[in-house]
Scaffold this active site. Structure first.
Site, PDB file in Angstrom:
ATOM      1  N   ASP A  75     -49.932  -9.437  -1.464  1.00 19.49           N
ATOM      2  CA  ASP A  75     -49.208  -9.461  -2.730  1.00 19.49           C
ATOM      3  C   ASP A  75     -49.714 -10.678  -3.482  1.00 19.49           C
ATOM      4  O   ASP A  75     -49.747 -11.788  -2.938  1.00 19.49           O
ATOM      5  CB  ASP A  75     -47.704  -9.536  -2.525  1.00 19.49           C
ATOM      6  N   LYS A 180     -66.284 -15.490  -8.659  1.00 18.84           N
ATOM      7  CA  LYS A 180     -64.836 -15.381  -8.475  1.00 18.84           C
ATOM      8  C   LYS A 180     -64.479 -15.308  -6.998  1.00 18.84           C
ATOM      9  O   LYS A 180     -63.556 -15.994  -6.531  1.00 18.84           O
ATOM     10  CB  LYS A 180     -64.296 -14.158  -9.215  1.00 18.84           C
TER      11      LYS A 180
END
Length: 206
Positions: A75, A180
């Site tokens: 999450d 990233k």
């Protein structure tokens, strides 16, 4: 051994597959694994949501499948200092509609309107859980930055064009996938998870 990623988000699955490519693992998303299960993310913490997703999906598998399957769930959310940690666990549905990236970004910019650069500190947080037979690993990953005053870059997804990474000196929207991944919250959580796996004496690593 196979890993089922508790997601149908193509961007997320692609990121995790890239990070796991050096290991001899079959990596599948929910759709690839033939699982149609929508777990309600109703917990009040990132880790609570991540564990709930992993547990429900693992319990959905047949006993035979559980023998050679791990379920990887995370999450992820954005926590903005000036908003007292919001949008937090509501990051994906901040504007009221799940995964409406444009709407979420518009709302975030509106909430931060008039706040100067030094007050726009933020971090991306990922809570990650890997569940299997006699396996329960829970880790976190974070990346620090600030929220820009306008979208910058065409890459990434979600809040990436608004999030200026202190590590990269550019927004995630401007960064390449490799850039990233090298500093991302999900990447750091996954690195922590892999370290735990490699030191798991019962599993003997990969």
């Amino acid at each position: 051994m196979r890993i089922i990623i508790a997601s149908n988000n193509a961007h997320k699955i692609g990121e995790i597959k890239t990070m796991l490519k050096e290991f001899d693992l079959e990596v599948l998303g929910l759709q690839d694994a033939g699982i149609d299960l929508d777990v309600e993310e109703d917990q009040d913490t990132f880790m609570g949501n991540a564990y709930k997703k992993a547990k429900e999906i693992y319990d959905h598998l047949t006993p035979e499948a559980q023998e050679n399957t791990w379920v990887l769930s995370d999450d992820t959310g954005l926590a903005v200092e000036a908003l007292h940690g919001a949008p937090g666990v509501y990051s994906a549905r901040y504007s009221g509609v799940a995964h409406d990236d444009a709407g979420n970004n518009r709302k975030l910019l509106k909430e931060l309107q008039g706040i100067p650069e030094e007050g726009r500190g933020a971090k991306f947080v990922t809570a990650m859980v890997l569940l299997g037979k006699k396996l329960d690993i829970r880790v976190f990953g974070e990346v620090q930055g600030r929220i820009l005053e306008s979208l910058n870059g065409q890459g990434g997804f979600g809040y990436d064009p608004l999030f200026f990474s202190f590590d990269l000196g550019k927004s995630f929207g401007e960064a390449t996938e490799a850039e990233k991944n090298s500093v991302s919250h999900r990447g750091r959580a996954l690195e922590a998870l892999l370290r735990e796996l490699k030191h798991d004496e019962n599993r003997g690593g990969f």
